[in-house]
Design an enzyme around this catalytic site. Sequence first.
Site: not given
Ligand code: ADP
Ligand code: ADP
Ligand code: MG
Length: 455
Positions: A117, A159, A165-166, A237, A289, A291, A293
């Site tokens: 990321k 981060k 996955g949050g 989500k 970010e 993804n 995949r």
């Molecule tokens: P992940 O890799 O777990 O998907 P993300 O970086 O995509 O993480 O962030 C997941 C969620 O967290 C976003 O969809 C948003 O709701 C919240 N988020 C992430 N970054 C920010 C930010 N800079 N400010 C506010 N919310 C954020």
């Molecule tokens: P999407 O980005 O497709 O909406 P999610 O953020 O819900 O997906 O993640 C999809 C699945 O992949 C979940 O089971 C989540 O826990 C897993 N996942 C995603 N990114 C990672 C990661 N960097 N490490 C471990 N598990 C991950």
């Molecule tokens: Mg994300």
Amino acid sequence: MKINKLLIANRGEIAVRIIRAAQELGIRTVQVYSSADCDSLPVQLADESIEIGPPQAIKSYLNADSILAAAAKTGADAIHPGYGFLAENPDFADAVEAAGMIFVGPSGDTIRRMGDKASARETAKAAGVATVPGSAGSLDKPDEAVSLAEEIGFPLMIKASAGGGGRGIRIVSSIEEFVHQAPQASAEARSAFGDGGIYLEKVIEQARHIEVQILGDGKRAIHCFERECSLQRRRQKVWEEAPASTISQKTRDELCTAAVKLAVAVGYRGAGTVEFLYEIPTGKFYFIEMNTRIQVEHPVTEQITGIDLLREMILISAGKPLSLEQDDVVVRGHAIEVRLNAEDPANGFIPFPGTLGNITLPGGPGIRFDTMIYPGYCIPPFYDSLLGKLVIWDEDRTSAMRRLRRALDELTIEGVKTTAPLFRALCRNKDVQASAYDTRWLERWLSTNAASQIV
Ligand code: ADP
Ligand code: ADP
Ligand code: MG
């Protein structure tokens, strides 16, 4: 290159989805499984199956050596990683290729650049795509980042570069908290993701999560429009839609153009998603970010464009040039997906593994249910709790909401608690009906009395 036999290095509903796409392409399928999944639907549907280890993911679905050995033994010539597990592991992608097989996804180098990321932020910036204000690249010495943190301002997010996955995100509101939490965040990232890299981002207070689906063949890239995924719990989500109903056509064009620009800049090959935060008060959007995949919520895009994203990604990985021009991608109607998890929404969403009794799935026009469940299926406690995705299509958002309500009323899954009651309550909510929410709306709502409507 022709793919004759595809090994699915995943489980659950996405494994079923990949098997279906492969079978329609005339490709034989090999399903790997842990000992906890020997009776699973993907195992039943695939042409062949092979055990790769005990239930713990680290010994099975995350065990690259075991998966590569299974591929060699069954004569697979390609591996699809699905999402989660090894899907964004660049070393795995490289190892698959080094073993003479096709990895259904981008190259290891692209995953290294875009799946990490912090490094993806730098690539986006260099390509002229706005990123959330924050650190440049990973922080090497977190404790020396104090002046940077002060410059960004609070609250800010720490981060994990390898998070997903949050998971791997912390919010800090002061310099004291920052100094305390940064080293912890790094240590936690190292143990959770095997990579201690962390970076900083300003918190965008009122934002919508909007992401763009990309397809590329290494030479050309197109977008398949956007998805809106602002209804989240713990930054994951739970409900996704396409298209985003509240942005202007101009913003849509800008978002999609930015995503394609980034895909072209890295010579992207395969299906991918570029995620943005759209700041509600200013109307600005920022890259968060990529993804590299297929994503959980890909079906909403398939429903509004008629494109089979899994089929496209398999064909691209076999060396076929992208079959679509940008103008071929046309949006029709509106789609909504809700994630049905085996969790108890009335009780803190605790996971609810168990054995399923009777199941009634909704049907009729515009309804799709991507799942691996069947009556008598025993949900193992070792993996995530996604049971299936109910995906609704209709001519417009209002009709899709009505259809979703009807579908949820038809749905019964006996034996475990599921998140269906949450979605029934959300369908009746005025803000959800009006699409008037940001990424924190759901958690605010869950913390109020309104959530007692989840029954
Ligand atoms: P992940 O890799 O777990 O998907 P993300 O970086 O995509 O993480 O962030 C997941 C969620 O967290 C976003 O969809 C948003 O709701 C919240 N988020 C992430 N970054 C920010 C930010 N800079 N400010 C506010 N919310 C954020
Ligand atoms: P999407 O980005 O497709 O909406 P999610 O953020 O819900 O997906 O993640 C999809 C699945 O992949 C979940 O089971 C989540 O826990 C897993 N996942 C995603 N990114 C990672 C990661 N960097 N490490 C471990 N598990 C991950
Ligand atoms: Mg994300």
